[in-house]
Design an enzyme around this catalytic site. Sequence first.
Site, PDB file in Angstrom:
ATOM      1  N   ASN A  23      -1.531  -6.763   5.799  1.00  0.00           N
ATOM      2  CA  ASN A  23      -1.749  -5.888   4.644  1.00  0.00           C
ATOM      3  C   ASN A  23      -2.789  -4.796   4.840  1.00  0.00           C
ATOM      4  O   ASN A  23      -3.449  -4.364   3.898  1.00  0.00           O
ATOM      5  CB  ASN A  23      -2.117  -6.725   3.408  1.00  0.00           C
ATOM      6  CG  ASN A  23      -0.949  -7.550   2.911  1.00  0.00           C
ATOM      7  OD1 ASN A  23       0.175  -7.386   3.385  1.00  0.00           O
ATOM      8  ND2 ASN A  23      -1.196  -8.439   1.978  1.00  0.00           N
TER       9      ASN A  23
ATOM     10  N   ASN B 224      -2.036  -0.614   1.932  1.00  0.00           N
ATOM     11  CA  ASN B 224      -3.363  -0.114   2.315  1.00  0.00           C
ATOM     12  C   ASN B 224      -3.308   0.843   3.500  1.00  0.00           C
ATOM     13  O   ASN B 224      -4.176   0.847   4.363  1.00  0.00           O
ATOM     14  CB  ASN B 224      -4.314  -1.286   2.597  1.00  0.00           C
ATOM     15  CG  ASN B 224      -4.598  -2.095   1.354  1.00  0.00           C
ATOM     16  OD1 ASN B 224      -4.915  -1.538   0.304  1.00  0.00           O
ATOM     17  ND2 ASN B 224      -4.473  -3.405   1.450  1.00  0.00           N
TER      18      ASN B 224
ATOM     19  N   TYR C  84      -5.702  -4.770   6.375  1.00  0.00           N
ATOM     20  CA  TYR C  84      -7.121  -5.105   6.428  1.00  0.00           C
ATOM     21  C   TYR C  84      -7.616  -5.081   7.877  1.00  0.00           C
ATOM     22  O   TYR C  84      -6.897  -4.653   8.777  1.00  0.00           O
ATOM     23  CB  TYR C  84      -7.375  -6.432   5.716  1.00  0.00           C
ATOM     24  CG  TYR C  84      -7.031  -6.360   4.247  1.00  0.00           C
ATOM     25  CD1 TYR C  84      -7.698  -5.468   3.403  1.00  0.00           C
ATOM     26  CD2 TYR C  84      -6.005  -7.124   3.696  1.00  0.00           C
ATOM     27  CE1 TYR C  84      -7.371  -5.353   2.057  1.00  0.00           C
ATOM     28  CE2 TYR C  84      -5.672  -7.020   2.345  1.00  0.00           C
ATOM     29  CZ  TYR C  84      -6.356  -6.130   1.533  1.00  0.00           C
ATOM     30  OH  TYR C  84      -6.018  -6.005   0.196  1.00  0.00           O
TER      31      TYR C  84
ATOM     32  N   THR D  39      -5.100 -12.668  -5.043  1.00  0.00           N
ATOM     33  CA  THR D  39      -6.400 -12.174  -5.488  1.00  0.00           C
ATOM     34  C   THR D  39      -6.428 -12.098  -7.011  1.00  0.00           C
ATOM     35  O   THR D  39      -5.577 -11.458  -7.622  1.00  0.00           O
ATOM     36  CB  THR D  39      -6.676 -10.791  -4.876  1.00  0.00           C
ATOM     37  OG1 THR D  39      -6.782 -10.932  -3.460  1.00  0.00           O
ATOM     38  CG2 THR D  39      -7.976 -10.197  -5.418  1.00  0.00           C
TER      39      THR D  39
END
Length: 373
Positions: free
Chosen positions: A184, A241, A186, A25
């Site tokens: 991760n 996360n 998400y 990203t």
Amino acid sequence: MTQLFEPLQAGQLSLSNRVVMAPLTRNRAPGAMPNALMATYYSQRANPKDGAGLIITEATAISHQGQGYSDVPGIWSDAQVAAWKPITESVHAAGGKIVVQLWHVGRVSHVDLQPGGQAPVAPSAITAKTKTVLIKDGVPQFQDTSAPRALELEELPGIVADYRRAARNAIAAGFDGVEVHGANGYLLDQFMRSGSNHRTDAYGGSIANRARLLVEVMQAVCDEIGAGKVGLRLSPVTPANDAFDPQPQALFTHVVQQLAPLKLAYLHFIEGSTGGPRDFTQGDAPFDYAAMRAAYRAAGGQAAWMVNNAYDRSLADVALSEGADLVAFGRPFIANPDLTRRLREGAPLNAPDRATFYGGGAKGYIDYPILLN
């Protein structure tokens, strides 16, 4: 012994070497629109002699709802498809292969990024103990994620349809395939893990129920574009996360066994903590990646096996000797467009400029030097 620089056929992807550029990203797509700067960035890393055998793009939102960070690209609209085409064309002109990573962040978002300022969505209404990136006046700022709402049961087919549409758009944009982001912390990972999924319907409770949405998404994407063009990223023990599950071995063994009948191009695993210790553990025992791979192969799975997290040349050689097929490199590719050549020749690596990782322009993005002939 298999070498890092040998070609590989992964599903329908004919790769010139086994060095993969991991998704990174970079927050350089204002308005969720891909652009010419990105075309330069990816094509610089696409030369099959000096760069990646396969490029996986930065995580790319499948819908406006799927966005969680400022200035990340999307692939849900016709305009975005048109904007991606010069990028895929530039990579192919350089001799490379590129797949797009399909992304829905779920609860890892902020109301400022959501349609109409609505709450982000999640399997359950549990706020992630993590931060996202908002860019204000050109300056990236880390902000706490917003409280999410739980997705209703009747909304889940629409999520699957969004992945299907994004995969179809990817092929229309000229990509060689797609990688579904199931890692991760998400959305798909949130559904799989008991720490973030407290549902009591068919998508919660048991391991099979929690894995259901991922399996449905993978089936839909494969049906849409062909399984030989599809990869999947997983991160069995990462805490990224606020991802947590006390039984990762059982969970991810079930997941790969369910995916074995699909003739996927590859499976992409982050080993340990994303961007952190490779030996990070969740649950009562260290995660056994070899056992998971053996369970996948025993179930008939034939996808290429990609490993990721803090690899260098020597560690990559060991992984290939122990059964891996592909090795993904992340941050080294930020500063070294010719990373494959540097690995092959044992040349020193450029150091990345961390201040330019997220947001900005050409500086720290397309201006890193390559080796001279």
